[in-house]
Design a protein around this motif. Structure first.
Motif, PDB file in Angstrom:
ATOM      1  N   GLN A   1      53.385   5.609  82.428  1.00  0.00           N
ATOM      2  CA  GLN A   1      54.022   4.293  82.360  1.00  0.00           C
ATOM      3  C   GLN A   1      53.008   3.196  82.645  1.00  0.00           C
ATOM      4  O   GLN A   1      52.278   3.248  83.628  1.00  0.00           O
ATOM      5  CB  GLN A   1      55.159   4.222  83.380  1.00  0.00           C
ATOM      6  CG  GLN A   1      55.889   2.896  83.358  1.00  0.00           C
ATOM      7  CD  GLN A   1      57.054   2.907  84.342  1.00  0.00           C
ATOM      8  OE1 GLN A   1      57.295   3.902  84.985  1.00  0.00           O
ATOM      9  NE2 GLN A   1      57.743   1.794  84.440  1.00  0.00           N
TER      10      GLN A   1
ATOM     11  N   ASN B   1      61.949  -0.403  84.425  1.00  0.00           N
ATOM     12  CA  ASN B   1      61.364  -1.008  85.622  1.00  0.00           C
ATOM     13  C   ASN B   1      62.338  -1.946  86.313  1.00  0.00           C
ATOM     14  O   ASN B   1      62.406  -1.983  87.547  1.00  0.00           O
ATOM     15  CB  ASN B   1      60.082  -1.756  85.243  1.00  0.00           C
ATOM     16  CG  ASN B   1      59.319  -2.215  86.457  1.00  0.00           C
ATOM     17  OD1 ASN B   1      59.515  -3.329  86.932  1.00  0.00           O
ATOM     18  ND2 ASN B   1      58.444  -1.345  86.980  1.00  0.00           N
TER      19      ASN B   1
ATOM     20  N   ARG C   1      60.318   0.437  78.620  1.00  0.00           N
ATOM     21  CA  ARG C   1      59.722   0.588  79.947  1.00  0.00           C
ATOM     22  C   ARG C   1      60.028  -0.597  80.853  1.00  0.00           C
ATOM     23  O   ARG C   1      60.171  -0.441  82.065  1.00  0.00           O
ATOM     24  CB  ARG C   1      58.217   0.795  79.794  1.00  0.00           C
ATOM     25  CG  ARG C   1      57.885   2.261  79.618  1.00  0.00           C
ATOM     26  CD  ARG C   1      56.741   2.531  78.701  1.00  0.00           C
ATOM     27  NE  ARG C   1      56.608   3.979  78.531  1.00  0.00           N
ATOM     28  CZ  ARG C   1      57.406   4.709  77.758  1.00  0.00           C
ATOM     29  NH1 ARG C   1      58.380   4.145  77.092  1.00  0.00           N
ATOM     30  NH2 ARG C   1      57.234   6.027  77.661  1.00  0.00           N
ATOM     31  N   LEU C   2      60.144  -1.771  80.278  1.00  0.00           N
ATOM     32  CA  LEU C   2      60.537  -2.931  81.080  1.00  0.00           C
ATOM     33  C   LEU C   2      61.981  -2.798  81.557  1.00  0.00           C
ATOM     34  O   LEU C   2      62.308  -3.154  82.704  1.00  0.00           O
ATOM     35  CB  LEU C   2      60.356  -4.217  80.267  1.00  0.00           C
ATOM     36  CG  LEU C   2      58.911  -4.685  80.067  1.00  0.00           C
ATOM     37  CD1 LEU C   2      58.863  -5.871  79.112  1.00  0.00           C
ATOM     38  CD2 LEU C   2      58.279  -5.078  81.409  1.00  0.00           C
TER      39      LEU C   2
ATOM     40  N   SER D   1      51.920  -0.823  83.372  1.00  0.00           N
ATOM     41  CA  SER D   1      52.454  -1.818  84.296  1.00  0.00           C
ATOM     42  C   SER D   1      53.332  -2.815  83.554  1.00  0.00           C
ATOM     43  O   SER D   1      53.135  -3.080  82.356  1.00  0.00           O
ATOM     44  CB  SER D   1      51.310  -2.558  84.986  1.00  0.00           C
ATOM     45  OG  SER D   1      50.608  -3.361  84.052  1.00  0.00           O
ATOM     46  N   PRO D   2      54.317  -3.407  84.242  1.00  0.00           N
ATOM     47  CA  PRO D   2      55.200  -4.398  83.607  1.00  0.00           C
ATOM     48  C   PRO D   2      54.427  -5.578  83.034  1.00  0.00           C
ATOM     49  O   PRO D   2      54.770  -6.078  81.962  1.00  0.00           O
ATOM     50  CB  PRO D   2      56.120  -4.824  84.754  1.00  0.00           C
ATOM     51  CG  PRO D   2      56.126  -3.680  85.704  1.00  0.00           C
ATOM     52  CD  PRO D   2      54.761  -3.082  85.616  1.00  0.00           C
TER      53      PRO D   2
ATOM     54  N   GLY E   1      62.557   0.605  89.019  1.00  0.00           N
ATOM     55  CA  GLY E   1      61.217   0.524  89.579  1.00  0.00           C
ATOM     56  C   GLY E   1      60.316   1.540  88.923  1.00  0.00           C
ATOM     57  O   GLY E   1      60.478   1.891  87.751  1.00  0.00           O
ATOM     58  N   ASP E   2      59.355   2.127  89.714  1.00  0.00           N
ATOM     59  CA  ASP E   2      58.379   3.040  89.116  1.00  0.00           C
ATOM     60  C   ASP E   2      58.898   4.473  89.092  1.00  0.00           C
ATOM     61  O   ASP E   2      59.991   4.781  89.542  1.00  0.00           O
ATOM     62  CB  ASP E   2      57.043   2.958  89.860  1.00  0.00           C
ATOM     63  CG  ASP E   2      57.200   3.295  91.336  1.00  0.00           C
ATOM     64  OD1 ASP E   2      58.239   3.893  91.704  1.00  0.00           O
ATOM     65  OD2 ASP E   2      56.287   2.955  92.105  1.00  0.00           O
TER      66      ASP E   2
END
Length: 661
Positions: free
Chosen positions: A631, A593, A589-590, A633-634, A597-598
């Motif tokens: 998802q 991102n 997921r990082l 958050s980072p 982005g989202d």
């Protein structure tokens, strides 16, 4: 016995090693030795042999190691040593002979102080200078194990210098410690091979005899008064064995007490022994001067039918296989029982009387003031160990020297470069809008750099277990300094290869062509590598078996990969929890991102909000939305990975703490 006079002289030993006078040695080695007379009285050692569930699987356990046996287990009690008694004085070599399984190694471990802490199976009395062993005296005892436990990629010089820097007292300067190591190299005849690596069964290095002398050098660095060696001539030919024992003889001539087990000594090696102790099935058959063994055997009616090496005859008797004059075939099986009975009736009372008499000793006698002064000096020198930072620095440098060969071997570098080029060609300049393929690339990177470092790290502690236990038992360093040096020492090597991989793959595949995006991707990748490495270290330290640990880490990473969010979107509820402990889940997921982005950004790029979307685009939109649904958050992903980075290493450290040297 040998004279232990204080004359300084130079002599050429039979192995060709020049022994210089004491004035040429560093003050630490040439300082007055603290002679130790070793006595052991009625030493016994018992174990339990546990059979679980009647399946014939046996597990050795100490008597009452923790309060009884498992409820479903049956066991039998076996005595390894049956009341062994003897003594050895400074300037003497005591050789312990006996067939395999006779208890030689167990007895040596007991004499070296390695059994008392193991459980309640040990009984008996071991005295040094008629007193129980103190910490000061224990630090004057060197123990050379049967197997040479050394780092294969270090040279002889590096091995002994690093050991010298770690083991010698802080009161000595670094230059003096190096001088001590160089003197030991010269004294043991290792000058010709000092720049050759140690090697092992897979790496060519020094010879077996030289490797054994390096192991002895490890203990000689502390200038021991008592040196205990477990089969130092094992695997050596007759000439190499003679050279090695000649080295031990030269050490004994300097006032050191030598105790060694030996399996099959030649006649000329046997002649160097002052005293001989013969064991068979844990029982003593003979103890006394080596040159009096044959006359004793003749006195009890055991004379060889032809002239032979005394050691061979003693071992034949210990094995119950012998050629004895005047003995019928029916009487031969009873020879061993005859020897045990003769020893118990004739020799044992005399040996015990000598050992129990505190006033009779063949060693140098020290008055109370001199003895206490030496112990105080020993205490001052030995207790002042290197500071934690100094230990860390030395261990860090040693780790770099040893591990650089493993981390950057040709096959490992080829593996990484080949994977990078293959990925670069498969995703060659992929379209920024072809998000489904791009996610496949990002997930491939997550898989490769999750499995690769964790699988390599799982071998770290199991492979070093023998060295770690040996050095910890010698008090060379603290566990924390070793652990931190091992962890930090891996960082530069573990981070270079993924950096090289990403440099090749990132620009070949045409990922987001911004320096900031590349740097962020690299940081995420390096952090992921360290977390995966920590997982491997923790599993390796917990299991301490490389084969089992590698299997467990493979299954664990497989679970992490399957629940990471790319292959399966609708994970069964009973398994959905796995993704929240999956390193791959957060890293993937990082990566997304950083590149896109989202989820709204990705949907916009695909045109998922268009009213005229075709079937293919609708399928892609559904795939993407499901792939990153929910998802996090980072910052949450970073926080969880940071906790994993610290947590795995704490688990590895705690697992190492339970290992006793």
């Amino acid at each position: 016995m040998r004279s232990i006079g204080g004359q300084d002289h130079t002599e050429e030993t039979p192995n060709g090693v020049s022994q210089s006078n004491s004035s040429d040695l560093p003050s630490f080695l040439s300082s007055s030795s603290y002679p130790i007379t070793l006595k052991f009285i009625d030493v016994c050692y018992r174990v339990k042999i546990v059979e679980k569930n009647g399946k014939g699987r046996f597990k050795r356990m100490l008597i009452n190691p923790g309060g009884g046996s498992p409820p479903s287990a049956t066991y039998e009690e076996r005595t390894i040593l049956h009341g062994i008694t003897g003594m050895v004085s400074p300037g003497e070599i005591l050789a312990i002979l006996g067939p395999s399984g006779s208890g030689k190694s167990t007895l040596l471990s007991a004499l070296a102080g390695r059994l008392q802490a193991a459980g309640h199976g040990f009984t008996g009395t071991i005295l040094c200078n008629n007193k129980k062993r103190s910490k000061q005296i224990s630090k004057r005892i060197g123990f050379v194990t049967q197997e040479d436990v050394l780092y294969p990629h270090l040279t002889v010089r590096e091995t002994l210098i690093f050991c010298s820097l770690l083991r010698l007292p802080r009161t000595l300067l670094k230059k003096e410690k190096i001088s001590v190591a160089e003197s030991v190299i010269s004294e043991l005849g290792l000058s010709k091979c000092e720049n050759t690596i140690i090697g092992n069964g897979f790496i060519r290095g020094i010879s077996g005899g030289e490797r054994k002398r390096v192991s002895i050098g490890h203990e000689m660095l502390i200038n021991p008064s008592l040196l205990i060696l477990d089969e130092p001539t094992s695997g050596l030919d007759s000439t190499a064995a003679h050279r090695l024992v000649s080295t031990l003889e030269s050490l004994a001539q300097k006032g050191k007490t030598i105790v060694t087990s030996i399996h099959q000594p030649s006649s000329r090696v046997y002649q160097m022994f002052d005293s001989v102790l013969v064991l068979s099935e844990g029982r003593c058959l003979y103890f006394g001067k080596g040159n009096e063994a044959m006359s004793y055997l003749e006195s009890v009616g055991l004379k060889p039918s032809f002239p032979m090496n005394p050691a061979d005859f003693l071992l034949d008797l210990a094995n119950g296989v012998c050629q004895v004059d005047g003995l019928s075939e029916r009487e031969k099986p009873k020879v061993k029982q005859t020897l045990v009975a003769s020893y118990n009736n004739l020799l044992a009372p005399k040996v015990k009387a000598i050992c129990m008499d505190s006033s009779s000793t063949n060693s140098i006698q020290l008055n109370q003031h001199h003895s206490s002064t030496l112990e105080q000096r020993s205490s001052e020198n030995r207790i002042s160990l290197s500071t934690w930072l100094n230990q860390f620095s030395i261990l860090f440098r040693r780790s770099l020297n040893e591990r650089k060969h493993e981390s950057f071997n040709t096959l490992r570098v080829f593996q990484v470069i080949a994977a990078a080029i293959l990925a670069g060609l498969m995703w060659w300049h992929s379209d920024f809008r072809d998000i489904q393929d791009r996610l496949g690339l990002l997930y491939f990177i997550s898989i490769f750099w999750g499995v690769f470092p964790s699988f390599n790290a799982v071998f770290a502690f199991p492979q070093e277990r023998a060295i770690f236990m040996k050095e910890r038992a010698s008090g060379m360093y603290t566990l924390s300094s070793y652990f931190m040096a091992r962890i930090v020492g891996d960082l530069p090597m573990e981070l270079i290869l993924p950096t090289l991989f990403l440099i090749v793959t990132y620009w070949m595949t045409g990922l987001k062509a911004e320096l900031g995006a590349f740097v962020l991707t690299l940081l995420v990748l390096l952090g992921y590598v360290l977390v995966s490495q920590g997982l491997g270290l923790a599993l390796g330290a917990a299991i301490m078996d490389a084969k089992q640990a590698s299997t467990i880490v493979t299954v664990t990473m497989l679970a992490f990969v399957l629940t990471g969010g790319f292959y399966v979107h609708k994970v069964p509820s009973c398994m959905s929890w796995i993704k929240y402990v999956s390193t791959t889940f957060y890293t993937y997921r990082l990566f997304i991102n950083v590149q896109y982005g989202d989820v709204n950004r990705i949907s916009y790029l695909l045109g998922c909000y268009s009213r005229h979307e075709n079937t293919d685009r609708a399928a892609s939109c559904k795939f993407i939305e499901e792939d990153i649904r929910g998802q996090i958050s980072p910052m949450t992903s970073i926080g969880v990975l940071l906790l994993m980075f610290i947590g795995y290493r704490i688990l590895a450290y705690l697992a190492l703490r339970r290992i006793k040297g």
